[in-house]
Write an enzyme that holds these catalytic residues in place. Structure first.
Site, PDB file in Angstrom:
ATOM      1  N   GLU A   1       1.110 -21.538 -11.971  1.00 45.22           N
ATOM      2  CA  GLU A   1       0.705 -21.642 -10.569  1.00 45.22           C
ATOM      3  C   GLU A   1       0.008 -22.959 -10.281  1.00 45.22           C
ATOM      4  O   GLU A   1       0.163 -23.520  -9.200  1.00 45.22           O
ATOM      5  CB  GLU A   1      -0.222 -20.469 -10.208  1.00 45.22           C
ATOM      6  CG  GLU A   1      -0.386 -20.241  -8.713  1.00 45.22           C
ATOM      7  CD  GLU A   1      -1.465 -21.103  -8.069  1.00 45.22           C
ATOM      8  OE1 GLU A   1      -1.455 -21.231  -6.832  1.00 45.22           O
ATOM      9  OE2 GLU A   1      -2.316 -21.659  -8.806  1.00 45.22           O
ATOM     10  N   GLU A   2      -0.756 -23.467 -11.242  1.00 45.43           N
ATOM     11  CA  GLU A   2      -1.506 -24.701 -11.032  1.00 45.43           C
ATOM     12  C   GLU A   2      -0.650 -25.940 -11.253  1.00 45.43           C
ATOM     13  O   GLU A   2      -1.112 -27.057 -11.013  1.00 45.43           O
ATOM     14  CB  GLU A   2      -2.722 -24.754 -11.967  1.00 45.43           C
ATOM     15  CG  GLU A   2      -3.719 -23.623 -11.778  1.00 45.43           C
ATOM     16  CD  GLU A   2      -4.510 -23.716 -10.488  1.00 45.43           C
ATOM     17  OE1 GLU A   2      -4.201 -24.591  -9.648  1.00 45.43           O
ATOM     18  OE2 GLU A   2      -5.434 -22.907 -10.302  1.00 45.43           O
TER      19      GLU A   2
ATOM     20  N   HIS B   1     -11.902 -25.181  -9.524  1.00 40.84           N
ATOM     21  CA  HIS B   1     -11.477 -26.531  -9.888  1.00 40.84           C
ATOM     22  C   HIS B   1     -12.654 -27.493 -10.065  1.00 40.84           C
ATOM     23  O   HIS B   1     -12.443 -28.706 -10.190  1.00 40.84           O
ATOM     24  CB  HIS B   1     -10.500 -27.112  -8.859  1.00 40.84           C
ATOM     25  CG  HIS B   1      -9.168 -26.430  -8.823  1.00 40.84           C
ATOM     26  ND1 HIS B   1      -8.039 -27.007  -8.297  1.00 40.84           N
ATOM     27  CD2 HIS B   1      -8.781 -25.197  -9.236  1.00 40.84           C
ATOM     28  CE1 HIS B   1      -7.016 -26.174  -8.389  1.00 40.84           C
ATOM     29  NE2 HIS B   1      -7.457 -25.060  -8.955  1.00 40.84           N
TER      30      HIS B   1
ATOM     31  N   GLU C   1      -5.839 -14.592  -5.525  1.00 43.18           N
ATOM     32  CA  GLU C   1      -6.450 -15.917  -5.380  1.00 43.18           C
ATOM     33  C   GLU C   1      -7.881 -15.799  -4.836  1.00 43.18           C
ATOM     34  O   GLU C   1      -8.201 -14.856  -4.098  1.00 43.18           O
ATOM     35  CB  GLU C   1      -5.621 -16.785  -4.434  1.00 43.18           C
ATOM     36  CG  GLU C   1      -4.314 -17.276  -5.017  1.00 43.18           C
ATOM     37  CD  GLU C   1      -4.510 -18.311  -6.105  1.00 43.18           C
ATOM     38  OE1 GLU C   1      -5.576 -18.950  -6.151  1.00 43.18           O
ATOM     39  OE2 GLU C   1      -3.581 -18.474  -6.928  1.00 43.18           O
TER      40      GLU C   1
ATOM     41  N   ASP D   1      -2.847 -19.567 -15.942  1.00 41.82           N
ATOM     42  CA  ASP D   1      -3.064 -20.991 -16.226  1.00 41.82           C
ATOM     43  C   ASP D   1      -4.233 -21.527 -15.410  1.00 41.82           C
ATOM     44  O   ASP D   1      -4.618 -20.953 -14.383  1.00 41.82           O
ATOM     45  CB  ASP D   1      -1.794 -21.801 -15.950  1.00 41.82           C
ATOM     46  CG  ASP D   1      -1.337 -21.729 -14.501  1.00 41.82           C
ATOM     47  OD1 ASP D   1      -1.349 -20.619 -13.939  1.00 41.82           O
ATOM     48  OD2 ASP D   1      -0.964 -22.780 -13.932  1.00 41.82           O
TER      49      ASP D   1
ATOM     50  N   HIS E   1      -2.186 -15.598 -11.855  1.00 39.44           N
ATOM     51  CA  HIS E   1      -1.792 -16.593 -12.853  1.00 39.44           C
ATOM     52  C   HIS E   1      -2.856 -16.709 -13.933  1.00 39.44           C
ATOM     53  O   HIS E   1      -4.063 -16.531 -13.678  1.00 39.44           O
ATOM     54  CB  HIS E   1      -1.519 -17.950 -12.208  1.00 39.44           C
ATOM     55  CG  HIS E   1      -2.678 -18.564 -11.488  1.00 39.44           C
ATOM     56  ND1 HIS E   1      -3.571 -19.428 -12.086  1.00 39.44           N
ATOM     57  CD2 HIS E   1      -3.090 -18.463 -10.200  1.00 39.44           C
ATOM     58  CE1 HIS E   1      -4.477 -19.825 -11.205  1.00 39.44           C
ATOM     59  NE2 HIS E   1      -4.211 -19.247 -10.045  1.00 39.44           N
TER      60      HIS E   1
END
Length: 376
Positions: A135-136, A349, A164, A76, A74
Site C-alpha cells: 500500500e505504501e 509517517h 487507515e 508494509d 496493509h
C-alpha cells in the site's frame, strides 16, 4: 489475555517486523498465525518482481453465506529514517503510548481487527481480511492483485472497512467515505542548445514551458461538491540542469500533480493538460500516471453502522470526510460500498510514530461492534 485477543501485544509483534515496502520481514506470518488460531482459513501468495516486488498478499476468511464484511489493510510501512528516540522496529511503551514504525499506519488497526474477530468467535455471515504488503509503494502488486485473485474465485464482499488512520484529533472523530483521485504528469520540452549571445541559432525551451505552467497553475478546475473540496493542480518539480551561464539549454522539464474530485476522470484531465501544453510548445511531450480515480460511498447503511459503533464506544459522532491522500480504497470501491476508519493520524509517517494504548483497545471494541452489527 492471549496475544490474539490483545491488540497491544499483537501490534508489538507486527512492529518488530521491519516490513518496509515491498519487504515482508515476517509480518504476514504473524498475521497468518493469529488468524488460523481463531478459525480463519488463510491464503497467501506473492506477486511481482524486483524492484517493486515480490509483494506478499494475504486473504483470510471465516464463516460462510450471509453478509460478507471484509476488513482491508496493509502490513508494509514507509522507511523510518534517522532520528528516532528508540529503535523504530522495537515496539516501545513510554507512558501511555506505544512507539514504533507502523503503530498507527497501520499495523495497530490490523491487530485491532484481528483481536476484534477473536472476541466475536460466533457470528452469522462471513468475515474476511484483505491484507497487502504494497500500500505504501506503487500499489501495483498488492490490492489489485488480491482483487484479481478474489475475482478468479468468485469472492466479492458486501461491505468493506479499510483500517487507515482516519481519525484527526481524537479516535472516532472522522471516517472517510471517499477519496480524491490523483494523477502525476511529466512535461518535457525540447530545445536547441546554443550560445546566449546567438539566440537566433538556438531555441530556448524555458519560456514556453513557463508559459504553459503559468496557465496550468491559474486553472480553476471546479468549485468543489457537497462532499469534496475543489480539485487542485500543483507544480511539483521544475528542472533544467544547466550549469553554464552562457548556454541556452537543450531541454527543460516539469512535473505536476492534480488531486481531483468526482467531477473529473483522470484521462480527461490528462487530455486537458496536453491541449494547454501543446498550444505553448507543440513539440512537448506529456507523460501521465493516474494513481487512482475519485470515488464516493454516499452516506448510507455502511457509514451509519460504523458511526453508530463509534458512538457506542467513544460517545462521538464522526464527521464524514473525503479529505486526505489516496488509499487502497480507491481500488476496493469497485467491489462494494467502502468506508475507512482507524486510529488518529497525527504521527503517521513521522519520527517517533506512536499510538495511545487506550486507542488500540477502544478501536478493537469499535471493530467488535461493527462485526456484530454486520454479521448479526
Amino acid at each position: 489475555m492471549s496475544t490474539t485477543t490483545d491488540p497491544i501485544a499483537l501490534t508489538q509483534r507486527l512492529i518488530a517486523c521491519p516490513s518496509v515496502t515491498p519487504a515482508d520481514a515476517g509480518a504476514m506470518a504473524v498475521i497468518e498465525a493469529a488468524l488460523t488460531g481463531i478459525g480463519f482459513t488463510v491464503h497467501r501468495f506473492a506477486a511481482g518482481e524486483a524492484p517493486d516486488g515480490p509483494v506478499e498478499n494475504l486473504f483470510a476468511t471465516r464463516g460462510e453465506g450471509g453478509t460478507h464484511l471484509a476488513f482491508a489493510g496493509h502490513s508494509d510501512v514507509v522507511p523510518p529514517g534517522p532520528g528516532w528516540t528508540s529503535d523504530p522496529f522495537t515496539a516501545t511503551i513510554r507512558g501511555d503510548l506505544l512507539y514504533g514504525r507502523g503503530a498507527v499506519d497501520m499495523k495497530g488497526a490490523v491487530a485491532a481487527f484481528i483481536a476484534a474477530a477473536a472476541r466475536v468467535p460466533d457470528h452469522d455471515g462471513t468475515i474476511s481480511l484483505i491484507i497487502t504488503g504494497d500500500e505504501e509503494g506503487p500499489a501495483t502488486f498488492g490490492t489489485v492483485a488480491l482483487m484479481d485473485w478474489m475475482a478468479e474465485r468468485g469472492i466479492r464482499p458486501d461491505l468493506i472497512l479499510v483500517g487507515e488512520p482516519t481519525s484527526s484529533a481524537r479516535l472516532g472523530d472522522m471516517i472517510k467515505i471517499g477519496r480524491r483521485g490523483s494523477v502525476n504528469m511529466w512535461i518535457e520540452v525540447p530545445g536547441t542548445q546554443g550560445h546566449v549571445a546567438y539566440p537566433h541559432l538556438a531555441q530556448n525551451p524555458i519560456p514556453p514551458l513557463v508559459a504553459a505552467l503559468n496557465e496550468l497553475a491559474a486553472l480553476t478546475l471546479d468549485e468543489g461538491t457537497d462532499w469534496f473540496q475543489p480539485s487542485n493542480l500543483q507544480i511539483t518539480d521544475l528542472h533544467v540542469g544547466n550549469g553554464a551561464t552562457n548556454v541556452i539549454p537543450g531541454g527543460a522539464r516539469a512535473r505536476i500533480n492534480i488531486r481531483f474530485n468526482d467531477l473529473h476522470r483522470g484521462e480527461a484531465l490528462v487530455a486537458r493538460v496536453r491541449e494547454i501544453v501543446a498550444r505553448h510548445t507543440p513539440d512537448a511531450t506529456v507523460t501521465a500516471k493516474i494513481s487512482g480515480e475519485a470515488f464516493l460511498t454516499p452516506p448510507g447503511a455502511l457509514s451509519e453502522m460504523v458511526s453508530a459503533a463509534i458512538h457506542r464506544i467513544t460517545g462521538l459522532t464522526p464527521e464524514l470526510s473525503t479529505s486526505g491522500g489516496t488509499s487502497d480504497a480507491r481500488f476496493l470501491s469497485k467491489l462494494c460500498p467502502v468506508v475507512e476508519f482507524g486510529l488518529t493520524n497525527a504521527t503517521m509517517h513521522k519520527l517517533d510514530e506512536a499510538v495511545a494504548l487506550a486507542d488500540l483497545e477502544a478501536l478493537t471494541e469499535i471493530y467488535v461492534e461493527i462485526i456484530r452489527s454486520a454479521c448479526a
